[in-house]
Design an enzyme around this catalytic site. Structure first.
Site, short mmCIF file in Angstrom:
data_model
loop_
_atom_site.label_atom_id
_atom_site.label_comp_id
_atom_site.label_asym_id
_atom_site.label_seq_id
_atom_site.Cartn_x
_atom_site.Cartn_y
_atom_site.Cartn_z
N GLU A 151 0.79 -0.70 0.37
CA GLU A 151 -0.15 0.54 -0.25
C GLU A 151 0.89 1.36 0.18
OE1 GLU A 151 -3.60 -1.60 2.17
OE2 GLU A 151 -2.71 -0.43 2.97
N GLU A 317 -6.59 -7.76 -0.57
CA GLU A 317 -7.15 -7.33 0.58
C GLU A 317 -8.87 -7.63 0.40
OE1 GLU A 317 -5.35 -4.78 2.73
OE2 GLU A 317 -3.22 -5.68 3.11
#
Length: 676
Positions: A151, A317
């Site tokens: 991320e 995710e």
């Protein structure tokens, strides 16, 4: 290099952290995962301290032990570089690797993402750990791909360390060559900002009353620099992994601000994985209690944005339970059916791989409230029961992998306008408002759409598959992009543009030319006057061939030119009766310039006037359902807590059950159909 995930079939995965659990749990965990249809696990994205406990001393024995077990259990692995979480010894010994705020205060060790992206010392350590990992772990056949970092630009998307200031100067020197050229392009003659030495240039710093960097053109270059730094940071790791990766894929998970993912794709990353957390729509920390009436359905917006980068992508995710940290964001538990709904939402939009976060809820640390499939107790629960349904769904439609999402409407987007609009209140909020209006309208009318990244490299073939293109507020519009749009219209396309179009150049300056700049001849219009609608002022409306449509937020008062024709006129305000909507036919197509922003009702009117319809006229759906199309199969997603009634005008098969259905049919709360 690939630009899609290229899975043989729909595949389930999960994020797993064996370093958090006793070894006695590992084998049972892997075997239970397989029982629920999970075939892939993501590992190691936060384990740098485990692999390099002291500087230069690498110890991969823990992961060797676990990977041997994974191979024994026939579990596939996505392995990660751990550069999102440098070890404490690195942060303490080399503070130059830490990020800083705009005042130069360092971000200290203790969270994640506290590093900067330009420190030569940090890049050196990233290169070393990545090289040692790649050379060591690529011998494991169970590893099918690599995730780079985690991320990037999530915890911070601005960087102000000493090395960032230095790298910014180098970036500008490479881009502009000379100070004279930089001063001219950045308009530094204004307010005596002229630079006479490269060392005078810094990233945004407080100047007056905390307003930050005063020069808007330098602000735009700063975001371009941040993206450049992030791309270089990830590309460095990708190049090292690639040396020994063979046919393994290389990806990273996003999507986050200040990062040009298209350039990242060109720099060594095969495709993008998205992290999908639709329950953010119900986060209790939000002042509005959610994101409007679409709630979790809004995440289809983000999935469409991901699809613009990677046509077929993965979810690294996927939300599995209630989420939140112990100090930030707290969410209700997903209702029964929502875990399955959100998973199929991802699949409907082009995901061929869905990995849940996480297998078991962590019992310590910042994410003790970010719940996974299993609770702390490790006992059966309703989320695992629902995962069994997802397993069956994936098996039923496994062959949909590789089939692209299909849409006849494209919403054009580009990083130049997105980044310039971050600080420019005269057009940034307009784009967000109008894109939301179009999204809501298309969703409720069950018309699938794509976001389309519009770049200098975009060609006519990229655009001509769309019946309608919407470019809501192309404030920065280059001559090259205008020429491609002209070709698109001439070949039969329909193009809609809104106010605040074409008045800036690539540096964010406003040239001395009539608005809307490069769009003037394309749309057959010039802008005579313009204004924000003042607070408290009533919304403006436009009479378009007898239909009254909203023109909120900002108005361009128009004048036909270059063969354009005025077809809509303002009602009210000092420009009552003035042209608000101008059309121009070029070749086989049509361009429309609308002198306002696009509310949902406004977008509704354009879709009706341009005869843009659902691809499934045989299917009557309520507004609460989303329609998506992959290949020849139609997904129906009910986001409501109540069952809903749909009507099918022909007999079709629901592939999830194998049942043939026709006529009136009831879709369960949070229910999903895949129709063929």
């Amino acid at each position: 290099m690939r630009h899609s995930i290229e899975m043989e079939k729909l595949t389930l995965g999960v994020c797993y952290y064996p370093e958090h659990w006793d070894r006695a749990l590992w084998k049972d965990d892997l075997q239970r995962m397989k029982q629920y249809g999970i075939e892939v696990i993501r590992l190691a994205e936060f384990s740098w301290a485990l692999m390099e406990p002291e500087e230069g001393k690498y110890d991969f024995s823990f992961w060797d032990e676990f990977l041997a077990l994974a191979a024994e259990e026939n579990m596939k692995v996505v392995f990660c570089t751990p550069t999102a979480t440098p070890p404490a010894w690195l942060s303490e010994k080399y503070p130059e690797t830490l990020n800083a705020d705009g005042d130069g205060n360092l971000m200290y060790h203790g969270m994640r993402g506290q590093h900067n992206l330009t420190s030569p010392k940090y890049l050196e350590f990233c290169e070393k750990i990545t090289r040692h990992m790649a050379e060591h772990f690529n011998k494991y056949d169970c590893i099918i791909g690599w995730q780079l970092d985690n991320e990037v630009n999530c915890e911070a998307n601005e960087y102000y360390s000493k090395s960032d200031h230095e790298a910014f100067r180098a970036f500008l020197k490479e881009r502009f060559g000379t100070l004279d050229n930089l001063n001219e392009k950045m308009g530094t003659i204004f307010w005596s900002q002229t630079y006479t030495d490269w060392d005078q240039i810094h990233l945004a710093r407080r100047s007056t009353a905390g307003t930050g960097l005063a020069n808007p053109h330098m602000q735009l270059e700063q975001v371009r620099f941040i993206s450049h730094s992030a791309v270089h940071y990830l590309a460095l790791q990708a190049s090292i992994v690639r040396e020994t990766a063979g046919d393994r894929f290389i990806t990273t998970n996003g999507i986050f601000e200040n990062l040009d993912y298209q350039k990242l794709m060109e720099s060594g990353v095969d495709f993008i994985m998205y992290d999908s957390y639709p329950n953010f729509a119900y986060a209790m920390d939000r002042p509005d209690g959610g994101e409007g009436d679409l709630k979790d359905r809004n995440f289809s917006f983000n999935l469409a944005r991901t699809r613009a980068i990677s046509p077929l992508f993965g979810i690294m995710e996927q939300q599995a339970g209630p989420g939140g940290w112990n100090f930030r964001i707290h969410q209700a538990s997903p209702k029964p059916g929502q875990l399955r709904l959100w998973t199929m939402q991802s699949v409907a939009h082009g995901a061929d791989f869905v990995s849940f976060f996480r297998w078991r809820t962590c019992s310590f640390g910042t994410e003790i409230y970010w719940h996974g499939l299993n609770d702390y107790s490790n006992r059966p629960n309703r989320r695992l029961e629902e995962l069994s349904l997802v397993k069956a769904d994936f098996e039923a439609i496994k062959d949909i992998a590789g089939h692209p999402y299909e849409a006849a409407v494209g919403i054009l987007c580009d990083y130049d306008n997105e980044w310039d609009g971050q600080k420019d209140v005269w057009h940034g909020p307009l784009r967000n408002f109008s894109t939301d209006g179009w999204f809501r309208s298309l969703q409720k009318k069950h018309i699938p759409f794509d976001f389309v990244d519009f770049r200098e490299e975009t060609n006519l073939k990229d655009l001509e598959k769309y019946e309608l293109l919407v470019y809501p507020h192309a404030t920065i519009l280059t001559k090259e992009r205008a020429e491609i749009l002209t070709q698109y219209v001439a070949n039969g396309g329909k193009l809609v543009m809104g106010c605040r179009t074409g008045y800036k150049d690539i540096y964010g300056r406003c040239p001395m030319q009539p608005m809307p700049g490069e769009a003037a001849e394309l749309c057959g219009v010039t802008v005579e006057d313009f204004t924000f609608l003042a607070p408290g002022e009533p919304m403006e409306y436009v009479n378009w061939n007898g239909k009254r449509i909203p023109a909120p937020v900002f108005n361009d008062v128009l004048e036909p030119a270059f063969g354009g024709k005025a077809e809509g006129f303002f009602e009210g305000n000092y420009y009552d009766g003035k042209p608000a909507l101008v059309t121009k036919n070029t070749g086989k197509g049509l361009a429309i310039y609308f002198g306002g922003c696009f509310a949902e009702e406004t977008a509704d009117a354009f879709l009706e006037a341009l005869s843009i319809q659902t691809p499934a006229p045989w299917l009557v759906l309520p507004e609460g359902c989303e329609l998506a199309k992959r290949g020849d199969q139609y997904f129906v997603l009910n986001y409501k807590a109540q069952s809903c009634e749909i009507t099918l005008k022909k007999k079709v098969t629901d592939r999830l059950t194998g049942n043939e259905i026709e006529g009136t049919y009831e879709v369960a709360p949070y229910g999903v159909l895949v129709l063929l």
